[in-house]
Scaffold this active site. Structure first.
Site, PDB file in Angstrom:
ATOM      1  N   ARG A 107      33.163  36.552  47.746  1.00  0.00           N
ATOM      2  CA  ARG A 107      34.451  36.689  47.075  1.00  0.00           C
ATOM      3  C   ARG A 107      35.291  35.426  47.245  1.00  0.00           C
ATOM      4  NH1 ARG A 107      35.758  42.252  45.993  1.00  0.00           N
ATOM      5  NH2 ARG A 107      33.981  43.559  46.525  1.00  0.00           N
ATOM      6  N   TYR A 219      21.633  41.630  49.366  1.00  0.00           N
ATOM      7  CA  TYR A 219      21.351  40.526  48.449  1.00  0.00           C
ATOM      8  C   TYR A 219      21.847  39.221  49.061  1.00  0.00           C
ATOM      9  CZ  TYR A 219      26.214  41.513  46.989  1.00  0.00           C
ATOM     10  OH  TYR A 219      27.578  41.754  46.965  1.00  0.00           O
ATOM     11  N   ASP A 291      40.976  47.168  38.377  1.00  0.00           N
ATOM     12  CA  ASP A 291      41.029  48.441  39.082  1.00  0.00           C
ATOM     13  C   ASP A 291      42.330  49.198  38.851  1.00  0.00           C
ATOM     14  OD1 ASP A 291      38.510  48.171  40.156  1.00  0.00           O
ATOM     15  OD2 ASP A 291      39.195  47.353  42.063  1.00  0.00           O
TER      16      ASP A 291
END
Length: 384
Positions: A107, A219, A291
């Protein structure tokens, strides 16, 4: 021509993407965030950007540095008990098939790329430590209220303030309830690749183990030097000790136990919230994205990519290419389709062993259709 005075509330992925997209369209905005650092909390954690989102990053000039990203060659679904392969979605042809790659990164790296794009556009002011507590819509525009008592008047306010949006209720229609705790929590951590066996690091893939009531995802990030680990669990409350969550995987396969052992003490538990997409995304000068507009579970790894899609579509509307009603219509339809797919995934990800699980596994042996998801071009929603 009079330029509207635009305010963006929230400097997370959606808010920064909106600022960058607006700058590309020649529109200036002021961005406010309650935190002292732009971006999302958990900046060191991983995030997946599917081709539909990566295409937006290119369009707004926010491409992360290649050395900081990974392009996984597949998403693999595996059995919880023995790690048997259930299904595989190839990603090595994503660039050719969808016009953009599938990316895995942190991020912090994504936030940095977005900030660079905002700076390069020169079209935004960034104001940190400014917690918006509400807004009112009047004849003269949208008036923001901040916790310190200050106010800010804008022609357009973009609410990109996340799941617990302070602006969602101003639109009305959700009963003031907003999203609720989903009954799931997630332990998130990043582990050095050197601390893991080679088969959990190479080839670079998104690996997902499905099991009764929970699932685990791993991942690579930071160019493959780190591995992002996410383990979900059912919970009665948002607060669950990490040790208890990890203990719930004691009977899972060796691969999952190895990942969680390496991740222990390196992460924290995050409650997961979800809710239906808002019935309307704008009211006069107030618009929601990300969101704040469609809080959902991360089962399809679409949270960031949908915020990016929202941003570029909204910027197109505000630049005069289409009315805001177009944003509401296009993004509402997209959000509802994705919400439907996520509900289906929620029902199927965590099946107990048995007949339904075996039927699911047979179905997933054939790669699912992802063209409708990965091949979507958000800019086309406001094409003339």
């Amino acid at each position: 021509m009079h330029q509207p005075r635009i305010a963006v509330v929230g400097a997370g992925i959606g808010g920064l993407a909106a600022a960058a997209a607006l700058a590309r369209a020649g529109l200036r905005c002021d961005v406010f965030d309650r935190r002292d650092h732009p971006g999302l909390s958990g900046l060191g954690l991983g995030i997946q950007i599917s081709p539909n989102g990566a295409r937006v990053l290119r369009e707004i000039g926010a491409v992360p540095h290649p050395d900081s990203t990974v392009r996984p060659d597949a998403v693999e679904l595996r059995r919880w008990r023995d790690s048997t392969l259930i299904g595989r979605t190839p990603l090595d042809d994503a660039e050719n098939r969808y016009g953009a790659p599938y990316l895995a990164l942190t991020r912090a790296e994504l936030s940095g790329a977005l900030l660079s794009a905002v700076d390069a556009g020169g079209g935004a002011g960034l104001f940190l430590g400014r917690r918006c507590v509400g807004a009112s819509i009047g004849r003269d525009g949208v008036r923001l209220r901040f916790a310190d008592g200050d106010e800010y008047l804008a022609d357009v306010v973009i609410g990109a303030d996340g799941v617990h949006s302070a602006l969602r209720g101003v639109l009305g229609g959700d009963g003031g309830l907003g999203p609720r705790f989903s009954g799931h929590v997630a332990y998130r951590a990043v582990v050095p690749a050197d601390d893991l066996p080679a088969h959990l690091v190479r080839p670079h893939r998104v690996r997902v183990w499905l099991g009764p009531g929970r699932h685990c995802v791993a991942y690579p990030v930071r160019g493959g030097r780190m591995v992002n680990v996410v383990a979900t669990a059912p919970a009665r409350s948002p607060s669950v000790p990490p040790e208890r969550l990890i203990t719930g995987y004691a009977e899972w396969c060796a691969s999952v136990r190895t990942l969680l052992s390496a991740a222990a003490g390196r992460g924290r538990v995050w409650p997961l919230y979800a809710g239906a997409p808002v019935p309307r995304r704008h009211r006069r000068g107030l618009v929601l994205l990300g969101d704040a507009a469609h809080p959902t579970l991360p089962w399809l790894a679409q949270g960031a990519s949908q915020a990016l899609e929202d941003a570029v579509t909204l910027a197109g509307c505000l630049s005069g290419r289409a009315p805001l009603e177009r944003y509401d219509t296009v993004r509402g339809a997209r959000a509802h389709r994705i919400a439907t797919a996520i509900r289906a995934a929620d029902a199927e990800h965590h099946l107990p062993d048995g007949l339904r699980q075996r039927r699911r596994d047979r179905r997933l042996a054939t790669p699912p259709d992802r063209d409708w998801l990965y091949g979507y071009d958000a800019a086309s929603g406001v094409a003339p």
